[in-house]
Design a protein around this motif. Structure first.
Motif, mmCIF file in Angstrom:
data_model
loop_
_atom_site.group_PDB
_atom_site.id
_atom_site.type_symbol
_atom_site.label_atom_id
_atom_site.label_comp_id
_atom_site.label_asym_id
_atom_site.label_seq_id
_atom_site.Cartn_x
_atom_site.Cartn_y
_atom_site.Cartn_z
ATOM 1 N N GLY A 80 0.817 -1.211 0.000
ATOM 2 C CA GLY A 80 0.000 0.000 0.000
ATOM 3 C C GLY A 80 0.847 1.255 0.000
ATOM 4 N N SER A 81 1.935 1.216 0.755
ATOM 5 C CA SER A 81 2.851 2.344 0.797
ATOM 6 C C SER A 81 3.533 2.556 -0.547
ATOM 7 C CB SER A 81 3.903 2.110 1.880
ATOM 8 O OG SER A 81 4.810 3.185 1.937
ATOM 9 N N ALA A 82 4.052 1.483 -1.130
ATOM 10 C CA ALA A 82 4.746 1.589 -2.422
ATOM 11 C C ALA A 82 3.816 2.111 -3.502
ATOM 12 C CB ALA A 82 5.314 0.227 -2.821
ATOM 13 N N SER A 83 2.576 1.602 -3.523
ATOM 14 C CA SER A 83 1.610 2.024 -4.522
ATOM 15 C C SER A 83 1.271 3.511 -4.395
ATOM 16 C CB SER A 83 0.334 1.184 -4.399
ATOM 17 O OG SER A 83 -0.683 1.662 -5.262
ATOM 18 N N SER A 84 0.945 3.954 -3.175
ATOM 19 C CA SER A 84 0.536 5.350 -2.978
ATOM 20 C C SER A 84 1.712 6.316 -3.140
ATOM 21 C CB SER A 84 -0.118 5.530 -1.610
ATOM 22 O OG SER A 84 0.752 5.140 -0.574
ATOM 23 N N LEU A 85 2.865 5.962 -2.557
ATOM 24 C CA LEU A 85 4.012 6.873 -2.618
ATOM 25 C C LEU A 85 4.532 7.021 -4.048
ATOM 26 C CD1 LEU A 85 5.994 5.845 0.597
ATOM 27 C CD2 LEU A 85 4.308 7.669 0.302
ATOM 28 N N SER A 86 4.582 5.924 -4.804
ATOM 29 C CA SER A 86 5.042 6.022 -6.190
ATOM 30 C C SER A 86 4.050 6.837 -7.020
ATOM 31 C CB SER A 86 5.240 4.628 -6.799
ATOM 32 O OG SER A 86 4.034 3.890 -6.798
ATOM 33 N N LYS A 87 2.755 6.729 -6.681
ATOM 34 C CA LYS A 87 1.751 7.533 -7.390
ATOM 35 C C LYS A 87 1.956 9.020 -7.102
ATOM 36 C CE LYS A 87 -2.436 7.929 -5.822
ATOM 37 N NZ LYS A 87 -3.850 7.671 -5.426
ATOM 38 N N TYR A 88 2.209 9.383 -5.844
ATOM 39 C CA TYR A 88 2.445 10.790 -5.499
ATOM 40 C C TYR A 88 3.697 11.313 -6.197
ATOM 41 C CZ TYR A 88 -0.718 9.575 -1.623
ATOM 42 O OH TYR A 88 -1.765 9.125 -0.870
ATOM 43 N N ILE A 89 4.716 10.458 -6.269
ATOM 44 C CA ILE A 89 5.943 10.851 -6.973
ATOM 45 C C ILE A 89 5.649 11.071 -8.455
ATOM 46 C CG2 ILE A 89 8.209 10.010 -7.729
ATOM 47 C CD1 ILE A 89 8.433 8.671 -4.927
ATOM 48 N N GLY A 90 4.846 10.173 -9.042
ATOM 49 C CA GLY A 90 4.456 10.339 -10.441
ATOM 50 C C GLY A 90 3.657 11.611 -10.675
ATOM 51 N N GLU A 91 2.910 12.040 -9.642
ATOM 52 C CA GLU A 91 2.136 13.285 -9.725
ATOM 53 C C GLU A 91 3.004 14.516 -9.457
ATOM 54 O OE1 GLU A 91 -0.799 12.580 -6.759
ATOM 55 O OE2 GLU A 91 -2.069 11.319 -8.028
ATOM 56 N N ASP A 92 4.290 14.298 -9.164
ATOM 57 C CA ASP A 92 5.228 15.379 -8.856
ATOM 58 C C ASP A 92 4.837 16.120 -7.568
ATOM 59 O OD1 ASP A 92 7.405 16.995 -9.093
ATOM 60 O OD2 ASP A 92 6.637 18.219 -10.740
ATOM 61 N N ASN A 93 4.481 15.347 -6.531
ATOM 62 C CA ASN A 93 4.051 15.932 -5.256
ATOM 63 C C ASN A 93 4.928 15.370 -4.137
ATOM 64 O OD1 ASN A 93 2.680 16.995 -3.040
ATOM 65 N ND2 ASN A 93 0.668 16.694 -3.976
ATOM 66 N N LYS A 94 6.115 15.944 -3.975
ATOM 67 C CA LYS A 94 7.095 15.458 -3.007
ATOM 68 C C LYS A 94 6.596 15.593 -1.564
ATOM 69 C CE LYS A 94 11.396 14.381 -1.548
ATOM 70 N NZ LYS A 94 11.403 14.713 -0.114
ATOM 71 N N GLY A 308 2.569 2.082 -10.421
ATOM 72 C CA GLY A 308 2.059 3.193 -9.624
ATOM 73 C C GLY A 308 2.552 4.544 -10.125
ATOM 74 N N ALA A 309 3.847 4.637 -10.434
ATOM 75 C CA ALA A 309 4.417 5.895 -10.920
ATOM 76 C C ALA A 309 3.818 6.288 -12.260
ATOM 77 C CB ALA A 309 5.935 5.766 -11.027
ATOM 78 N N ASN A 310 3.677 5.319 -13.151
ATOM 79 C CA ASN A 310 3.120 5.623 -14.474
ATOM 80 C C ASN A 310 1.619 5.890 -14.410
ATOM 81 O OD1 ASN A 310 5.185 5.306 -16.821
ATOM 82 N ND2 ASN A 310 5.700 3.665 -15.404
ATOM 83 N N TYR A 311 0.946 5.287 -13.445
ATOM 84 C CA TYR A 311 -0.475 5.575 -13.256
ATOM 85 C C TYR A 311 -0.646 7.015 -12.771
ATOM 86 C CZ TYR A 311 -5.301 5.049 -11.617
ATOM 87 O OH TYR A 311 -6.648 5.194 -11.417
ATOM 88 N N GLY A 312 0.209 7.433 -11.817
ATOM 89 C CA GLY A 312 0.148 8.811 -11.333
ATOM 90 C C GLY A 312 0.453 9.820 -12.424
ATOM 91 N N ALA A 313 1.354 9.443 -13.337
ATOM 92 C CA ALA A 313 1.733 10.331 -14.441
ATOM 93 C C ALA A 313 0.816 10.175 -15.655
ATOM 94 C CB ALA A 313 3.180 10.062 -14.849
ATOM 95 N N HIS A 314 -0.174 9.282 -15.580
ATOM 96 C CA HIS A 314 -1.125 8.993 -16.664
ATOM 97 C C HIS A 314 -0.448 8.455 -17.919
ATOM 98 C CE1 HIS A 314 -3.625 11.576 -14.067
ATOM 99 N NE2 HIS A 314 -4.645 10.918 -14.580
ATOM 100 N N ASN A 315 0.650 7.721 -17.729
ATOM 101 C CA ASN A 315 1.314 7.045 -18.851
ATOM 102 C C ASN A 315 0.789 5.612 -18.954
ATOM 103 O OD1 ASN A 315 2.949 9.300 -19.459
ATOM 104 N ND2 ASN A 315 4.481 8.682 -17.947
ATOM 105 N N PHE A 316 -0.454 5.460 -19.399
ATOM 106 C CA PHE A 316 -1.122 4.158 -19.361
ATOM 107 C C PHE A 316 -0.536 3.152 -20.352
ATOM 108 C CE2 PHE A 316 -4.915 6.929 -18.063
ATOM 109 C CZ PHE A 316 -4.531 6.890 -16.726
ATOM 110 N N GLU A 317 -0.020 3.646 -21.458
ATOM 111 C CA GLU A 317 0.607 2.738 -22.419
ATOM 112 C C GLU A 317 1.829 2.061 -21.800
ATOM 113 O OE1 GLU A 317 1.286 0.429 -25.601
ATOM 114 O OE2 GLU A 317 -0.475 1.720 -25.333
#
Length: 459
Positions: A80-94, A308-317
């Motif tokens: 859960g931590s890896a998923s959420s934190l990588s998503k926030y990083i992908g959203e550029d929200n340190k 998670g990172a690519n989902y946060g950045a919307h890089n679905f491909e």
């Protein structure tokens, strides 16, 4: 952008936001190494316990699902931590990622306390229900110590999730290797030199985990060399962050607890159709299986952060690319590990049958390994597909898939073959193979359809 405003400790972050194939490989290799050492330590632990006798080995085997459940809670919170934190990083929200990391710490400590209290009260009834019978003394001697050290088990695995969330798999590798080596050194000392028996094996495990927690906390709070900063000063309670962690963490924990429940029910099934010796065979053989399946689990665990990172950045491909790539790699690894396990089964089994009291298990252990390896390649597609859903934050879906696979198809076929058709313990083993084959292919198609829907939503 993240690369413009962070410290020099951001190489992992840049990796998970770069080429998805390279990111997967970069994350997977350290995880494969670390999980390999963990699996080896599990085998060595059983090997030393086997020298005490079959009943001791079976007693520890009955506790193994409980220990797996405790680890599952830590691994789930880590996921859960890896998923959420990588998503926030992908959203550029340190700042949100830092806040999420300290949320992980507080959530982990809370669950550690609750789990310790619950298991301390109900350990004996659980073991009796599982069918420990004449081995209950060994099981309690080992289990009570493991339960009291639950906080070290859960916390370390949750912290690994923070490190994976920032793309840092190397520190995870160093910590897990240190735990495994220390445990392997302490096992014979505590079990035989100090004459502590199965209690010595438990103490060796908990002391090793306590040591590695000190190292992990040093990196965060003394060395301050990590990208994410789980400091009190960065904490601001957020229901959204708590929900993000728990919506994957709790279902992921329940997935792994379900695996432990499955192991407990499977042990009970084996006791009914064949006796406690069959439990010793299963618990010992499954330690070998964890080594054989470890590369696929490592690739899947790495996949969570990349997805998670690519989902946060919307890089679905990129999610589709890395999902397919992960399955190709895992299938190759699964086939290779299956062939090696099958060919060297007689020599592997010697590790568990060197004592006169446990030599009777050798034939059944060889038969178990020769049967079970056929599920390795199918696991390769199922694990990676389930972890895609964890990576995008759909923890309940991933949990359902695991329950559907383990407690649904696999247990159904095990009961069908062993009890209804009367094939005994071999039927139970075959049930695992067939159940995994069916369920994992369904899970793969499920993930493919979901990823296609993500890509269409962006068009």
């Amino acid at each position: 952008m993240i690369g413009d405003n962070v410290s020099s400790n951001d190489s992992g972050v840049k990796s998970i936001l770069g080429d998805p194939r390279n990111a997967l490989i970069r994350m997977s290799i350290p995880l494969i190494v670390s999980l390999f050492f963990t699996s080896i330590y599990n085998v060595v632990d059983a090997m030393w316990v086997a020298g005490i006798g079959v009943n001791a080995l079976a007693g520890v085997g009955f506790v193994t699902p409980i220990f797996t459940a405790i680890m599952g809670i830590g691994n789930g919170l880590g996921a859960g931590s890896a998923s959420s934190l990588s998503k926030y990083i992908g959203e550029d929200n340190k700042s949100k990622a830092d806040n999420g990391s300290i949320h992980t710490m507080f959530i982990t400590l809370f669950f550690s306390l609750v789990i310790t209290l619950v298991l301390w009260v109900f350990l004996r009834p659980i073991l009796v229900y599982m069918g420990a019978g004449s081995t209950i003394g060994y099981a309690l001697e080992y289990g009570n110590i493991i339960v009291l050290g639950s906080v070290f088990v859960i916390l370390s695995n949750a912290i690994y999730g923070i490190l994976r969330g920032e793309g840092d798999a190397k520190r995870t590798m160093y910590a897990m290797i240190a735990t495994s080596i220390l445990n392997m050194v302490l096992d014979p000392l505590f079990i035989y030199v100090f004459g502590m028996g199965v209690a010595g094996a438990a103490y060796a495990t908990i002391i090793s985990l306590a040591f590695v927690n000190i190292v992990l906390l040093y990196w965060f709070y003394v060395g301050r060399s990590t990208y994410l900063k789980p400091f009190i000063g960065n904490f601001k309670f957020s229901r959204g962050i708590t929900f993000d962690i728990l919506k994957v963490g709790l279902p992921a924990s329940l997935e792994l607890i379900n695996n432990a429940v499955f192991a407990a029910l499977f042990s009970l099934l084996l006791t009914i159709v064949s006796g406690t010796d069959a439990v010793a065979v299963y618990s010992s053989g499954w330690r070998i299986v964890t080594i054989g399946t470890m590369p696929m689990l490592a690739v899947g665990t790495a996949l969570i952060s990349v997805v998670g990172a690519n989902y946060g950045a919307h890089n679905f491909e990129n999610i589709r690319i890395v999902h397919r790539y992960s399955m190709k790699i895992s299938i190759i690894l699964g086939v290779v590990c299956a062939i090696v396990t099958y060919m060297f089964a007689p020599w592997i089994v010697m590790l568990f049958s060197y004592a006169d009291s446990s030599v009777s298990l050798s034939g059944s252990l060889i038969d178990f390994l020769h049967c079970i390896v056929f599920f390795y390649p199918t696991m390769a597609v199922g694990v990676n597909s389930t972890y895609v859903f964890q990576g995008v934050g759909k923890g309940v879906t991933a949990m359902f898939q695991t329950i559907f696979r383990e407690s649904g198809f696999t247990l159904f076929f095990a009961v069908l073959f062993s009890m209804i058709l009367g094939w005994g313990e071999f039927g139970a083993w075959l049930g695992i193979v067939i159940g995994e084959l069916v369920a994992n292919n369904i899970t793969m198609e499920w993930a493919n359809l979901y990823i296609k829907s993500l890509i269409r939503s962006k068009e």
